[in-house]
Motif scaffolding. Structure first.
Motif, PDB file in Angstrom:
ATOM      1  N   LYS A  33       0.820  -1.209   0.000  1.00  0.00           N
ATOM      2  CA  LYS A  33       0.000   0.000   0.000  1.00  0.00           C
ATOM      3  C   LYS A  33       0.853   1.259   0.000  1.00  0.00           C
ATOM      4  O   LYS A  33       1.926   1.306   0.599  1.00  0.00           O
ATOM      5  CB  LYS A  33      -0.888   0.036   1.247  1.00  0.00           C
ATOM      6  CG  LYS A  33      -1.998  -0.961   1.220  1.00  0.00           C
ATOM      7  CD  LYS A  33      -2.870  -0.799   2.459  1.00  0.00           C
ATOM      8  CE  LYS A  33      -4.027  -1.783   2.405  1.00  0.00           C
ATOM      9  NZ  LYS A  33      -4.940  -1.596   3.531  1.00  0.00           N
ATOM     10  N   VAL A  40      -5.022   7.825   0.188  1.00  0.00           N
ATOM     11  CA  VAL A  40      -4.918   7.266  -1.168  1.00  0.00           C
ATOM     12  C   VAL A  40      -6.327   6.920  -1.643  1.00  0.00           C
ATOM     13  O   VAL A  40      -7.110   6.323  -0.908  1.00  0.00           O
ATOM     14  CB  VAL A  40      -4.005   6.018  -1.173  1.00  0.00           C
ATOM     15  CG1 VAL A  40      -3.998   5.348  -2.538  1.00  0.00           C
ATOM     16  CG2 VAL A  40      -2.594   6.388  -0.743  1.00  0.00           C
ATOM     17  N   GLY A  42      -6.835   5.334  -4.796  1.00  0.00           N
ATOM     18  CA  GLY A  42      -6.793   4.123  -5.606  1.00  0.00           C
ATOM     19  C   GLY A  42      -5.456   3.981  -6.300  1.00  0.00           C
ATOM     20  O   GLY A  42      -4.501   4.725  -6.015  1.00  0.00           O
ATOM     21  N   TYR A  43      -5.400   3.036  -7.213  1.00  0.00           N
ATOM     22  CA  TYR A  43      -4.178   2.737  -7.948  1.00  0.00           C
ATOM     23  C   TYR A  43      -4.492   2.653  -9.433  1.00  0.00           C
ATOM     24  O   TYR A  43      -5.617   2.347  -9.831  1.00  0.00           O
ATOM     25  CB  TYR A  43      -3.582   1.402  -7.479  1.00  0.00           C
ATOM     26  CG  TYR A  43      -3.211   1.413  -6.012  1.00  0.00           C
ATOM     27  CD1 TYR A  43      -1.993   1.915  -5.593  1.00  0.00           C
ATOM     28  CD2 TYR A  43      -4.107   0.961  -5.047  1.00  0.00           C
ATOM     29  CE1 TYR A  43      -1.659   1.949  -4.245  1.00  0.00           C
ATOM     30  CE2 TYR A  43      -3.788   0.995  -3.703  1.00  0.00           C
ATOM     31  CZ  TYR A  43      -2.552   1.491  -3.306  1.00  0.00           C
ATOM     32  OH  TYR A  43      -2.238   1.528  -1.977  1.00  0.00           O
ATOM     33  N   VAL A  64      -8.850   1.359  -3.820  1.00  0.00           N
ATOM     34  CA  VAL A  64      -7.857   1.516  -2.764  1.00  0.00           C
ATOM     35  C   VAL A  64      -7.827   0.328  -1.808  1.00  0.00           C
ATOM     36  O   VAL A  64      -6.811   0.052  -1.176  1.00  0.00           O
ATOM     37  CB  VAL A  64      -8.072   2.845  -2.009  1.00  0.00           C
ATOM     38  CG1 VAL A  64      -9.342   2.795  -1.177  1.00  0.00           C
ATOM     39  CG2 VAL A  64      -6.870   3.180  -1.147  1.00  0.00           C
ATOM     40  N   ALA A  86      -0.019   5.243  -7.448  1.00  0.00           N
ATOM     41  CA  ALA A  86      -1.112   5.553  -6.524  1.00  0.00           C
ATOM     42  C   ALA A  86      -1.653   6.931  -6.885  1.00  0.00           C
ATOM     43  O   ALA A  86      -0.929   7.785  -7.403  1.00  0.00           O
ATOM     44  CB  ALA A  86      -0.610   5.547  -5.083  1.00  0.00           C
ATOM     45  N   ASP A  88      -4.422  10.129  -5.351  1.00  0.00           N
ATOM     46  CA  ASP A  88      -5.238  10.572  -4.222  1.00  0.00           C
ATOM     47  C   ASP A  88      -6.474  11.310  -4.725  1.00  0.00           C
ATOM     48  O   ASP A  88      -6.659  11.483  -5.934  1.00  0.00           O
ATOM     49  CB  ASP A  88      -4.414  11.394  -3.220  1.00  0.00           C
ATOM     50  CG  ASP A  88      -3.878  12.702  -3.779  1.00  0.00           C
ATOM     51  OD1 ASP A  88      -4.408  13.206  -4.795  1.00  0.00           O
ATOM     52  OD2 ASP A  88      -2.925  13.236  -3.193  1.00  0.00           O
TER      53      ASP A  88
END
Length: 110
Positions: A33, A40, A42-43, A64, A86, A88
């Motif tokens: 993470k 955060v 998500g990715y 996330v 990542a 935000d």
């Protein structure tokens, strides 16, 4: 999100990206993470190839709550390269994770 306007920094980059459960049909990516001063959101997973070389292209967003993704492979004879960033709530993006290369079509010498 309510604190997005206060967020002035990008998340940390995802660490320790690895490929696991590699088969000729799919590969599962796992990573640690990321952190962010607000949080955060998500990715983003990116994919490229080494043979022939291609730049990274966005593949899929990941919620996330997850730090893994299984990706189907349509061309096992090509070496695939993966990376993760990542993001935000303010849309700040981290640096790329380490890259992972997966050569599915290569066989062991006999």
């Amino acid at each position: 999100p309510r604190f997005a306007g206060l967020d002035r920094s990008a998340p940390t980059k995802p660490q320790n990206l690895i490929a696991s459960d590699v088969t000729p049909q799919a590969v599962t990516l796992n990573w640690d993470k990321s952190t962010d001063d607000i949080g955060v959101a998500g990715y983003k997973v990116y994919i490229g190839t080494q043979n022939p070389f291609s730049l990274f292209k966005w593949y899929r967003d990941v919620d996330v709550s997850s730090t893994s993704l299984t990706i189907p492979i349509s061309k096992p004879e090509v070496t695939h390269v993966f990376a993760v960033v990542a993001i935000d709530a303010a849309k700040h993006t981290s640096p790329y994770s380490n890259e992972v290369s997966v050569a599915l079509g290569q066989t062991e010498p006999s």
